[in-house]
Structures are given as C-alpha cells and as structure tokens.
Write a protein that holds these residues in place. Structure first.
Motif, PDB file in Angstrom:
ATOM      1  N   GLU A 134     -77.130  -3.398 -44.017  1.00 39.20           N
ATOM      2  CA  GLU A 134     -77.254  -2.832 -42.728  1.00 39.20           C
ATOM      3  C   GLU A 134     -75.634  -3.219 -42.138  1.00 39.20           C
ATOM      4  N   LEU A 135     -74.912  -2.093 -41.621  1.00 38.96           N
ATOM      5  CA  LEU A 135     -73.901  -2.261 -40.924  1.00 38.96           C
ATOM      6  C   LEU A 135     -74.176  -1.867 -39.427  1.00 38.96           C
ATOM      7  N   SER A 136     -73.754  -2.951 -38.771  1.00 41.94           N
ATOM      8  CA  SER A 136     -73.877  -2.766 -37.343  1.00 41.94           C
ATOM      9  C   SER A 136     -72.526  -2.854 -36.297  1.00 41.94           C
ATOM     10  N   GLU A 137     -72.891  -3.028 -35.035  1.00 42.88           N
ATOM     11  CA  GLU A 137     -71.541  -3.066 -34.127  1.00 42.88           C
ATOM     12  C   GLU A 137     -71.806  -4.234 -33.180  1.00 42.88           C
ATOM     13  N   VAL A 138     -70.669  -4.909 -32.908  1.00 37.72           N
ATOM     14  CA  VAL A 138     -70.984  -5.941 -32.105  1.00 37.72           C
ATOM     15  C   VAL A 138     -70.088  -5.409 -30.571  1.00 37.72           C
ATOM     16  N   ARG A 139     -71.193  -5.022 -29.862  1.00 38.40           N
ATOM     17  CA  ARG A 139     -70.771  -4.240 -28.789  1.00 38.40           C
ATOM     18  C   ARG A 139     -70.353  -5.209 -27.589  1.00 38.40           C
ATOM     19  N   ILE A 140     -69.170  -4.979 -27.287  1.00 37.22           N
ATOM     20  CA  ILE A 140     -68.587  -5.969 -26.353  1.00 37.22           C
ATOM     21  C   ILE A 140     -67.809  -4.994 -25.127  1.00 37.22           C
ATOM     22  N   GLU A 141     -68.338  -4.870 -24.041  1.00 38.45           N
ATOM     23  CA  GLU A 141     -67.478  -3.987 -23.176  1.00 38.45           C
ATOM     24  C   GLU A 141     -66.706  -4.564 -22.271  1.00 38.45           C
ATOM     25  N   ALA A 142     -65.276  -4.443 -22.401  1.00 40.56           N
ATOM     26  CA  ALA A 142     -64.536  -4.946 -21.137  1.00 40.56           C
ATOM     27  C   ALA A 142     -63.138  -3.901 -21.340  1.00 40.56           C
ATOM     28  N   TYR A 143     -62.463  -4.098 -20.390  1.00 46.97           N
ATOM     29  CA  TYR A 143     -61.186  -3.478 -20.223  1.00 46.97           C
ATOM     30  C   TYR A 143     -60.290  -3.924 -21.069  1.00 46.97           C
ATOM     31  N   PRO A 144     -59.210  -3.014 -21.533  1.00 45.35           N
ATOM     32  CA  PRO A 144     -57.863  -3.470 -22.406  1.00 45.35           C
ATOM     33  C   PRO A 144     -57.327  -4.507 -21.638  1.00 45.35           C
ATOM     34  N   LEU A 145     -56.416  -5.325 -22.372  1.00 43.60           N
ATOM     35  CA  LEU A 145     -55.590  -6.207 -21.639  1.00 43.60           C
ATOM     36  C   LEU A 145     -54.681  -5.656 -20.723  1.00 43.60           C
ATOM     37  N   GLY A 146     -54.222  -5.901 -19.437  1.00 44.76           N
ATOM     38  CA  GLY A 146     -53.273  -5.740 -18.629  1.00 44.76           C
ATOM     39  C   GLY A 146     -53.605  -4.294 -17.520  1.00 44.76           C
ATOM     40  N   ILE A 147     -54.885  -4.427 -17.350  1.00 47.36           N
ATOM     41  CA  ILE A 147     -55.346  -3.173 -16.720  1.00 47.36           C
ATOM     42  C   ILE A 147     -55.856  -4.153 -15.375  1.00 47.36           C
ATOM     43  N   ARG A 148     -56.814  -4.946 -15.281  1.00 48.20           N
ATOM     44  CA  ARG A 148     -57.362  -5.688 -14.232  1.00 48.20           C
ATOM     45  C   ARG A 148     -57.314  -7.101 -14.423  1.00 48.20           C
ATOM     46  N   PRO A 149     -56.299  -7.865 -13.683  1.00 48.65           N
ATOM     47  CA  PRO A 149     -56.402  -9.329 -13.853  1.00 48.65           C
ATOM     48  C   PRO A 149     -57.512 -10.218 -13.960  1.00 48.65           C
TER      49      PRO A 149
END
Length: 239
Positions: A134-149
C-alpha cells in the motif's frame, strides 16, 4: 544562473549502509524555484524539498536566498518543529506579499528506520509499505513558509521497514498538463509510484518511471512548472 541553481542541489547522495536515496530536479525554464537537499546532523539524514512560487528568475532568486537561510539554520541542528518555526518567521519578514515557499522535510534515523516529517504546502510525502503493498499519504496541513509568521507546523512520525520507500514530489509532477488541458493528477501520480515500488525498482529507476510517465502523458505540451522527486528506499539487506 542555471548552473547556480543546479549547484544548490547535491551532486551525489549520502552513502549510508542499507539506504538508497536519489533526487532529481527538472526545471521548466533555464532556472526555477524547485530544489532538494540533504543534511546529516547528529547521525540522522534530513531530506528537504522546496518549491518557490512563480517561475524562472522570479522563483530562482528567492530559492537561492532560501538555500542559504536553510543551511545556516541547519548548522544549529534544531528540532524539526523549531526549524520550521525559524524558517517561517524569517521568510515572513523577507519575502514579498505574493511570494512564499512550499517546503517538506523528513528527518530519518538510519539506526531505527524512524522518520519524522513536517510539511508546509508541498504534495503529501508518500510512504510505501512493502508488507502490504500500500501507498499512503502523510497528511500534514500547514501554510507554506512566509505567509503567516505564527503558523504552527505539526510533525508526524512513521516507522519504516526493510523494502519500504518514502517519496517526495513537487507539484510540477501532479499538475503536469496534456494537450487537452487535463492534469496528471494525484491519483495517477500515486498509481505510478505504487506500481514502481511494488516492482521493487531502485530509487533511480522509480524516478525514471515517474518522469517518463509524466512526459508521455504531457505529450507535446510544454512543461509549465519545475518537476522534482526524491526517493528513499530501505534495502532488504538491513533486516
């Protein structure tokens, strides 16, 4: 400028017994905003993939700047959580409003095969489990760097085993288009990766498979974005 960007990336992979790792970046123009990098702090292996918004020189200049900031931060060997916090706060001060950096990083312990992951805006890293196919996804939700400090970057932990893989891709793979305007897409990306892992391809062969499948899909459509893939494989000999 092209040589400078290619020079950001390692010429050869780290030589770690029981581990195979390969990365490749194909720019859409002479220069671009994708790059990958490896670090080896405190007997660990850090795998990094970055994707700066924009194309060509508008992305390449922030990429060069970010590479320098990243290398400086890594000298202090911070935790994964602290590294993302430091990078994000620095880039929030330096980048223009319409520029940000998608960044994924895995911190791998070769002695235990334990992997810690964090991600800000890149396609989800995908572990392949040889025991189940099986192939799965490691689902980590966060803004890209540099948008919100003040963004917080979660860290996920997974345990790898012999024969397992972990794959990092930039969105230039997923968003590749064919002449009809259709995208290669997440499902087709994952199926291409899963089949290659099930065949026990080497990381080099798996990257060849991914790139050639995307190019065949795109047909005559010009490449619209940089394409970057990093593959780590645990050798069966490590068992």
């Amino acid at each position: 400028a092209h040589d400078m960007q290619m020079g950001l990336m390692p010429e050869r992979a780290p030589q770690i017994p029981g581990i195979q790792i390969v990365g490749r970046c194909l720019s859409a123009n002479h220069v671009g905003g994708d790059f990958f990098q490896y670090f080896q702090p405190q007997n660990r292996l850090s795998i990094c993939l970055a994707d700066v918004t924009g194309h060509a020189m508008e992305a390449a200049i922030p990429a060069v700047m970010f590479d320098g900031i990243l290398k400086t931060e890594m000298r202090a060997a911070p935790s994964l959580e602290q590294l993302f916090t430091n990078l994000n706060q620095t880039l929030a001060e330096l980048l223009r409003d319409n520029t940000f950096i998608c960044f994924a990083m895995g911190e791998f312990d070769p002695s235990t095969l334990h992997l810690r992951l964090s991600n800000g805006g890149c396609p989800y890293p995908c572990p392949f489990r040889a025991s189940t196919g099986e192939l799965s996804e490691v689902r980590i939700e966060a803004y890209p760097l540099g948008i919100r400090p003040d963004t917080r970057y979660p860290v996920e932990e997974i345990q790898l085993e012999p024969h397992d893989y972990i794959i990092f891709c930039s969105d230039g793979i997923v968003e590749a288009e064919n002449p009809a305007g259709d995208q290669f897409g997440y499902d087709q990306t994952e199926e291409t990766i899963r089949k290659g892992c099930a065949e026990e391809l080497s990381p080099e062969q798996l990257i060849d498979r991914i790139f050639s499948t995307v190019e065949e899909f795109a047909d005559s459509t010009p490449q619209g974005d940089d394409r970057t893939v990093v593959v780590l494989k645990i050798d069966p000999s490590i068992a």
